[in-house]
Design an enzyme around this catalytic site. Structure first.
Site, PDB file in Angstrom:
ATOM      1  N   GLY A  88       2.870   2.111  10.772  1.00  0.00           N
ATOM      2  CA  GLY A  88       3.798   3.228  10.628  1.00  0.00           C
ATOM      3  C   GLY A  88       4.477   3.632  11.925  1.00  0.00           C
ATOM      4  O   GLY A  88       5.106   4.688  12.002  1.00  0.00           O
ATOM      5  N   ASN A 144       0.870  -1.178   0.000  1.00  0.00           N
ATOM      6  CA  ASN A 144       0.000   0.000   0.000  1.00  0.00           C
ATOM      7  C   ASN A 144       0.905   1.227   0.000  1.00  0.00           C
ATOM      8  O   ASN A 144       1.512   1.546   1.014  1.00  0.00           O
ATOM      9  CB  ASN A 144      -0.887  -0.032   1.250  1.00  0.00           C
ATOM     10  CG  ASN A 144      -1.745   1.216   1.386  1.00  0.00           C
ATOM     11  OD1 ASN A 144      -1.790   2.044   0.481  1.00  0.00           O
ATOM     12  ND2 ASN A 144      -2.416   1.338   2.519  1.00  0.00           N
ATOM     13  N   HIS A 187      -9.317   0.879   5.046  1.00  0.00           N
ATOM     14  CA  HIS A 187      -8.038   1.101   5.745  1.00  0.00           C
ATOM     15  C   HIS A 187      -8.274   2.010   6.952  1.00  0.00           C
ATOM     16  O   HIS A 187      -9.088   2.937   6.889  1.00  0.00           O
ATOM     17  CB  HIS A 187      -7.017   1.720   4.785  1.00  0.00           C
ATOM     18  CG  HIS A 187      -5.630   1.687   5.350  1.00  0.00           C
ATOM     19  ND1 HIS A 187      -5.201   2.610   6.270  1.00  0.00           N
ATOM     20  CD2 HIS A 187      -4.606   0.820   5.166  1.00  0.00           C
ATOM     21  CE1 HIS A 187      -3.954   2.310   6.619  1.00  0.00           C
ATOM     22  NE2 HIS A 187      -3.575   1.226   5.971  1.00  0.00           N
ATOM     23  N   GLU A 247      -4.887  -5.275  10.392  1.00  0.00           N
ATOM     24  CA  GLU A 247      -3.883  -4.240  10.623  1.00  0.00           C
ATOM     25  C   GLU A 247      -4.138  -3.584  11.975  1.00  0.00           C
ATOM     26  O   GLU A 247      -4.980  -2.670  12.077  1.00  0.00           O
ATOM     27  CB  GLU A 247      -3.954  -3.177   9.523  1.00  0.00           C
ATOM     28  CG  GLU A 247      -3.662  -3.716   8.140  1.00  0.00           C
ATOM     29  CD  GLU A 247      -3.104  -2.645   7.221  1.00  0.00           C
ATOM     30  OE1 GLU A 247      -2.006  -2.851   6.699  1.00  0.00           O
ATOM     31  OE2 GLU A 247      -3.740  -1.588   7.049  1.00  0.00           O
ATOM     32  N   GLU A 266      -6.663   4.424   8.044  1.00  0.00           N
ATOM     33  CA  GLU A 266      -6.470   5.858   7.763  1.00  0.00           C
ATOM     34  C   GLU A 266      -7.714   6.448   7.105  1.00  0.00           C
ATOM     35  O   GLU A 266      -8.062   7.610   7.340  1.00  0.00           O
ATOM     36  CB  GLU A 266      -5.219   6.045   6.887  1.00  0.00           C
ATOM     37  CG  GLU A 266      -3.952   5.770   7.702  1.00  0.00           C
ATOM     38  CD  GLU A 266      -2.772   5.246   6.908  1.00  0.00           C
ATOM     39  OE1 GLU A 266      -2.779   5.306   5.662  1.00  0.00           O
ATOM     40  OE2 GLU A 266      -1.830   4.723   7.553  1.00  0.00           O
ATOM     41  N   LYS A 274       0.119   4.265  -0.170  1.00  0.00           N
ATOM     42  CA  LYS A 274      -0.492   5.438   0.475  1.00  0.00           C
ATOM     43  C   LYS A 274      -0.249   6.685  -0.396  1.00  0.00           C
ATOM     44  O   LYS A 274      -0.243   6.562  -1.622  1.00  0.00           O
ATOM     45  CB  LYS A 274       0.020   5.588   1.908  1.00  0.00           C
ATOM     46  CG  LYS A 274      -0.140   4.268   2.695  1.00  0.00           C
ATOM     47  CD  LYS A 274       0.097   4.395   4.164  1.00  0.00           C
ATOM     48  CE  LYS A 274      -0.107   3.032   4.827  1.00  0.00           C
ATOM     49  NZ  LYS A 274       0.059   3.059   6.285  1.00  0.00           N
ATOM     50  N   SER A 333       3.939  -2.222  10.233  1.00  0.00           N
ATOM     51  CA  SER A 333       5.401  -2.248  10.428  1.00  0.00           C
ATOM     52  C   SER A 333       6.023  -3.595  10.067  1.00  0.00           C
ATOM     53  O   SER A 333       6.959  -4.053  10.716  1.00  0.00           O
ATOM     54  CB  SER A 333       5.757  -1.841  11.856  1.00  0.00           C
ATOM     55  OG  SER A 333       5.303  -0.524  12.119  1.00  0.00           O
TER      56      SER A 333
HETATM   57  P1  13P Z   1       3.347   0.238   7.588  1.00  0.00           P
HETATM   58  O1  13P Z   1       3.867  -1.048   6.974  1.00  0.00           O
HETATM   59  O2  13P Z   1       4.058   1.451   7.087  1.00  0.00           O
HETATM   60  O3  13P Z   1       3.260   0.145   9.070  1.00  0.00           O
HETATM   61  O4  13P Z   1       1.831   0.398   7.064  1.00  0.00           O
HETATM   62  C1  13P Z   1       0.968  -0.669   7.127  1.00  0.00           C
HETATM   63  C2  13P Z   1      -0.263  -0.316   6.401  1.00  0.00           C
HETATM   64  O5  13P Z   1      -1.019   0.535   6.831  1.00  0.00           O
HETATM   65  C3  13P Z   1      -0.539  -0.986   5.124  1.00  0.00           C
HETATM   66  O6  13P Z   1      -1.823  -0.722   4.679  1.00  0.00           O
END
Ligand code: 13P
Length: 253
Positions: A175, A9, A97, A169, A99, A11, A215
Protein backbone atom coordinates in the site's frame (compact mmCIF):
# COMPACT_ATOMS: atom_id res chain seq x y z
CA UNK A 1 5.62 -26.61 -12.25
CA UNK A 2 3.93 -24.44 -9.67
CA UNK A 3 0.42 -23.25 -10.46
CA UNK A 4 0.10 -19.61 -11.62
CA UNK A 5 -2.17 -17.77 -9.20
CA UNK A 6 -3.32 -14.16 -8.97
CA UNK A 7 -5.31 -13.47 -5.82
CA UNK A 8 -6.99 -10.20 -4.91
CA UNK A 9 -7.14 -9.23 -1.25
CA UNK A 10 -9.95 -6.70 -0.97
CA UNK A 11 -9.12 -5.99 2.69
CA UNK A 12 -11.86 -3.84 4.33
CA UNK A 13 -13.29 -2.57 1.04
CA UNK A 14 -16.55 -3.05 -0.91
CA UNK A 15 -20.09 -3.50 0.36
CA UNK A 16 -21.91 -6.71 -0.58
CA UNK A 17 -23.46 -5.19 -3.73
CA UNK A 18 -20.19 -3.54 -4.74
CA UNK A 19 -18.39 -6.85 -4.32
CA UNK A 20 -20.93 -8.71 -6.45
CA UNK A 21 -20.63 -6.01 -9.12
CA UNK A 22 -16.83 -6.27 -9.12
CA UNK A 23 -17.01 -10.04 -9.64
CA UNK A 24 -19.53 -9.58 -12.48
CA UNK A 25 -17.12 -7.15 -14.15
CA UNK A 26 -14.22 -9.50 -13.52
CA UNK A 27 -16.06 -12.41 -15.14
CA UNK A 28 -16.83 -10.26 -18.22
CA UNK A 29 -13.23 -9.11 -18.56
CA UNK A 30 -11.83 -12.59 -18.01
CA UNK A 31 -14.09 -14.00 -20.72
CA UNK A 32 -12.30 -11.69 -23.19
CA UNK A 33 -8.82 -12.30 -21.76
CA UNK A 34 -6.40 -15.10 -22.56
CA UNK A 35 -5.66 -16.31 -19.05
CA UNK A 36 -7.33 -19.69 -18.63
CA UNK A 37 -4.07 -21.10 -17.22
CA UNK A 38 -4.15 -18.69 -14.28
CA UNK A 39 -6.00 -19.47 -11.05
CA UNK A 40 -7.91 -16.29 -10.18
CA UNK A 41 -8.97 -15.74 -6.57
CA UNK A 42 -10.88 -12.91 -4.90
CA UNK A 43 -10.97 -12.34 -1.14
CA UNK A 44 -13.92 -10.23 -0.04
CA UNK A 45 -14.80 -9.39 3.56
CA UNK A 46 -16.66 -12.15 5.45
CA UNK A 47 -20.11 -10.58 5.00
CA UNK A 48 -19.84 -10.75 1.21
CA UNK A 49 -18.53 -14.30 0.92
CA UNK A 50 -21.78 -16.14 0.24
CA UNK A 51 -23.00 -13.65 -2.37
CA UNK A 52 -19.60 -13.55 -4.06
CA UNK A 53 -19.45 -17.37 -4.09
CA UNK A 54 -22.86 -17.41 -5.83
CA UNK A 55 -21.75 -14.78 -8.35
CA UNK A 56 -18.48 -16.57 -9.08
CA UNK A 57 -20.03 -20.05 -9.41
CA UNK A 58 -19.20 -21.74 -12.69
CA UNK A 59 -16.59 -19.11 -13.63
CA UNK A 60 -12.80 -18.97 -13.44
CA UNK A 61 -13.05 -16.92 -10.26
CA UNK A 62 -12.43 -18.70 -6.95
CA UNK A 63 -13.15 -17.27 -3.54
CA UNK A 64 -10.99 -16.81 -0.46
CA UNK A 65 -11.57 -15.49 3.04
CA UNK A 66 -9.13 -12.99 4.51
CA UNK A 67 -8.75 -14.70 7.88
CA UNK A 68 -10.08 -17.56 10.02
CA UNK A 69 -10.15 -18.46 13.68
CA UNK A 70 -8.04 -21.41 14.71
CA UNK A 71 -10.63 -23.07 16.93
CA UNK A 72 -13.44 -25.19 15.49
CA UNK A 73 -16.28 -23.53 17.43
CA UNK A 74 -17.11 -21.95 20.75
CA UNK A 75 -17.28 -18.70 22.67
CA UNK A 76 -15.13 -16.53 20.40
CA UNK A 77 -17.43 -13.59 19.67
CA UNK A 78 -17.22 -12.30 16.08
CA UNK A 79 -14.84 -15.02 14.93
CA UNK A 80 -15.35 -17.43 12.02
CA UNK A 81 -14.10 -21.03 11.81
CA UNK A 82 -12.70 -22.96 8.88
CA UNK A 83 -15.71 -25.26 8.61
CA UNK A 84 -18.01 -22.20 8.45
CA UNK A 85 -15.91 -20.88 5.57
CA UNK A 86 -16.11 -24.25 3.87
CA UNK A 87 -19.91 -24.29 4.31
CA UNK A 88 -20.04 -20.86 2.62
CA UNK A 89 -18.33 -22.33 -0.46
CA UNK A 90 -14.96 -20.72 0.09
CA UNK A 91 -11.88 -22.53 -1.27
CA UNK A 92 -8.99 -20.46 0.06
CA UNK A 93 -8.07 -18.55 3.22
CA UNK A 94 -5.42 -15.83 3.56
CA UNK A 95 -3.44 -16.48 6.74
CA UNK A 96 -0.85 -14.36 8.51
CA UNK A 97 -1.24 -11.16 6.51
CA UNK A 98 1.09 -8.49 7.91
CA UNK A 99 -1.92 -6.31 8.78
CA UNK A 100 -3.27 -9.14 10.95
CA UNK A 101 0.14 -9.55 12.56
CA UNK A 102 0.61 -5.81 13.16
CA UNK A 103 -2.87 -4.51 14.04
CA UNK A 104 -4.40 -7.64 15.58
CA UNK A 105 -1.34 -9.13 17.25
CA UNK A 106 -1.46 -12.48 15.49
CA UNK A 107 1.61 -14.46 16.43
CA UNK A 108 3.40 -17.50 15.06
CA UNK A 109 1.50 -19.89 17.33
CA UNK A 110 -1.90 -18.54 16.17
CA UNK A 111 -0.82 -18.62 12.54
CA UNK A 112 0.46 -22.20 12.70
CA UNK A 113 -2.88 -23.28 14.23
CA UNK A 114 -4.86 -21.38 11.58
CA UNK A 115 -2.90 -23.18 8.87
CA UNK A 116 -3.80 -26.52 10.48
CA UNK A 117 -7.48 -25.59 10.85
CA UNK A 118 -7.75 -24.59 7.20
CA UNK A 119 -5.94 -27.66 5.86
CA UNK A 120 -8.09 -29.92 8.07
CA UNK A 121 -11.17 -28.59 6.23
CA UNK A 122 -9.62 -29.20 2.80
CA UNK A 123 -9.22 -25.47 2.11
CA UNK A 124 -6.10 -23.89 0.63
CA UNK A 125 -4.13 -21.52 2.85
CA UNK A 126 -2.57 -18.47 1.20
CA UNK A 127 0.17 -18.01 3.76
CA UNK A 128 1.73 -14.53 3.99
CA UNK A 129 5.26 -13.76 5.12
CA UNK A 130 7.53 -10.75 4.75
CA UNK A 131 9.94 -8.42 6.44
CA UNK A 132 9.48 -4.81 7.62
CA UNK A 133 11.53 -1.88 6.32
CA UNK A 134 14.16 -1.92 9.09
CA UNK A 135 14.71 -5.65 8.60
CA UNK A 136 15.28 -5.12 4.88
CA UNK A 137 17.57 -2.16 5.50
CA UNK A 138 19.70 -4.16 7.90
CA UNK A 139 19.94 -7.03 5.41
CA UNK A 140 18.01 -9.44 7.64
CA UNK A 141 15.12 -10.17 5.28
CA UNK A 142 16.05 -13.80 4.58
CA UNK A 143 16.50 -14.62 8.26
CA UNK A 144 13.14 -13.01 9.08
CA UNK A 145 11.16 -14.68 6.32
CA UNK A 146 12.92 -18.01 6.87
CA UNK A 147 12.11 -17.77 10.59
CA UNK A 148 8.42 -17.10 9.87
CA UNK A 149 8.18 -20.06 7.50
CA UNK A 150 10.01 -22.36 9.90
CA UNK A 151 7.85 -21.40 12.88
CA UNK A 152 4.53 -21.38 11.04
CA UNK A 153 4.79 -24.05 8.31
CA UNK A 154 7.56 -26.50 9.12
CA UNK A 155 5.39 -28.51 11.50
CA UNK A 156 3.35 -29.71 8.49
CA UNK A 157 3.67 -33.13 6.91
CA UNK A 158 4.83 -33.21 3.28
CA UNK A 159 1.28 -34.00 2.17
CA UNK A 160 -0.14 -31.02 4.05
CA UNK A 161 2.62 -28.62 3.03
CA UNK A 162 1.80 -29.38 -0.61
CA UNK A 163 -1.58 -27.68 -0.08
CA UNK A 164 -0.04 -24.35 0.96
CA UNK A 165 0.35 -21.31 -1.30
CA UNK A 166 3.01 -18.87 -0.08
CA UNK A 167 2.71 -15.11 -0.58
CA UNK A 168 5.85 -13.07 -0.01
CA UNK A 169 4.74 -9.56 0.92
CA UNK A 170 7.50 -7.17 1.97
CA UNK A 171 5.67 -5.02 4.50
CA UNK A 172 7.42 -1.86 3.27
CA UNK A 173 5.88 -2.38 -0.16
CA UNK A 174 2.26 -2.90 0.94
CA UNK A 175 0.00 0.00 0.00
CA UNK A 176 3.00 2.32 -0.17
CA UNK A 177 3.50 2.50 -3.93
CA UNK A 178 7.04 1.24 -3.22
CA UNK A 179 7.35 -2.07 -5.04
CA UNK A 180 10.16 -4.52 -4.51
CA UNK A 181 12.18 -4.58 -7.71
CA UNK A 182 11.72 -7.67 -9.83
CA UNK A 183 15.23 -8.74 -8.78
CA UNK A 184 14.48 -8.25 -5.08
CA UNK A 185 11.33 -10.34 -5.49
CA UNK A 186 13.21 -13.05 -7.40
CA UNK A 187 16.01 -13.17 -4.82
CA UNK A 188 13.54 -13.68 -1.97
CA UNK A 189 11.39 -16.17 -3.90
CA UNK A 190 14.48 -18.21 -4.78
CA UNK A 191 15.52 -18.13 -1.13
CA UNK A 192 12.05 -19.29 -0.04
CA UNK A 193 12.01 -22.10 -2.61
CA UNK A 194 15.46 -23.27 -1.50
CA UNK A 195 14.47 -23.08 2.16
CA UNK A 196 11.34 -25.14 1.44
CA UNK A 197 13.42 -27.62 -0.59
CA UNK A 198 15.79 -28.17 2.34
CA UNK A 199 12.84 -29.20 4.51
CA UNK A 200 10.32 -30.81 2.12
CA UNK A 201 12.50 -31.73 -0.86
CA UNK A 202 13.06 -30.29 -4.31
CA UNK A 203 9.99 -31.81 -5.93
CA UNK A 204 7.56 -30.26 -3.45
CA UNK A 205 9.46 -26.93 -3.54
CA UNK A 206 9.19 -26.78 -7.32
CA UNK A 207 5.42 -27.34 -7.14
CA UNK A 208 4.86 -24.69 -4.46
CA UNK A 209 3.25 -21.50 -5.77
CA UNK A 210 5.07 -18.47 -4.38
CA UNK A 211 3.21 -15.20 -4.99
CA UNK A 212 4.55 -11.67 -4.71
CA UNK A 213 2.49 -8.96 -2.98
CA UNK A 214 3.10 -5.26 -2.41
CA UNK A 215 2.05 -2.43 -4.74
CA UNK A 216 1.74 -4.83 -7.67
CA UNK A 217 0.05 -3.04 -10.60
CA UNK A 218 -0.66 -3.73 -14.29
CA UNK A 219 2.39 -1.55 -15.04
CA UNK A 220 4.92 -3.60 -13.03
CA UNK A 221 3.36 -7.09 -12.93
CA UNK A 222 4.84 -8.32 -16.22
CA UNK A 223 8.41 -7.67 -15.09
CA UNK A 224 7.88 -9.23 -11.66
CA UNK A 225 5.97 -12.25 -13.05
CA UNK A 226 8.70 -12.85 -15.66
CA UNK A 227 11.06 -13.99 -12.90
CA UNK A 228 11.47 -17.77 -12.64
CA UNK A 229 10.49 -18.13 -8.98
CA UNK A 230 7.52 -15.74 -9.07
CA UNK A 231 4.33 -17.72 -9.69
CA UNK A 232 1.85 -14.86 -9.43
CA UNK A 233 0.68 -12.18 -7.07
CA UNK A 234 -1.38 -11.27 -4.03
CA UNK A 235 -2.89 -7.95 -4.97
CA UNK A 236 -4.42 -5.30 -2.71
CA UNK A 237 -5.40 -1.91 -4.15
CA UNK A 238 -5.25 -2.94 -7.82
CA UNK A 239 -7.65 -5.85 -7.17
CA UNK A 240 -10.48 -3.41 -6.40
CA UNK A 241 -10.88 -2.54 -10.08
CA UNK A 242 -11.67 -5.29 -12.62
CA UNK A 243 -9.63 -3.75 -15.46
CA UNK A 244 -6.52 -3.31 -13.31
CA UNK A 245 -6.88 -6.78 -11.79
CA UNK A 246 -7.25 -8.44 -15.19
CA UNK A 247 -4.27 -6.38 -16.38
CA UNK A 248 -2.27 -8.16 -13.69
CA UNK A 249 -3.82 -11.59 -14.33
CA UNK A 250 -2.78 -11.33 -18.00
CA UNK A 251 0.76 -10.10 -17.22
CA UNK A 252 2.44 -13.54 -17.41
CA UNK A 253 4.73 -13.89 -20.43
P1 13P B 1 -1.21 -3.50 -2.16
O1 13P B 1 -1.25 -4.24 -3.48
O2 13P B 1 -2.32 -2.52 -2.00
O3 13P B 1 0.14 -2.95 -1.87
O4 13P B 1 -1.48 -4.62 -1.03
C1 13P B 1 -0.78 -5.81 -1.06
C2 13P B 1 -1.36 -6.71 -0.05
O5 13P B 1 -1.25 -6.48 1.14
C3 13P B 1 -2.12 -7.88 -0.52
O6 13P B 1 -2.41 -8.75 0.52
Amino acid sequence: MARKIVAGNWKMNKTVSEGVQLVEELKNELAKANASDVTVVVSPPYVSLTEVVKTAAGSQVEVSAQNVHQEASGAYTAEVSADMLKSAGVGYVIIGHSERREYFAENAVDIAKKIDAVIAQGLTPIYCCGEVKEERESGNQNAIVGGQIKDELFHLSDADFEKVVIAYEPVWAIGTGLTASADQAQDMHAFIRGFVADKFGKVIAKETSILYGGSCKPTNAAEIFSKPDVDGGLIGGAALNATDFVGIITAFN
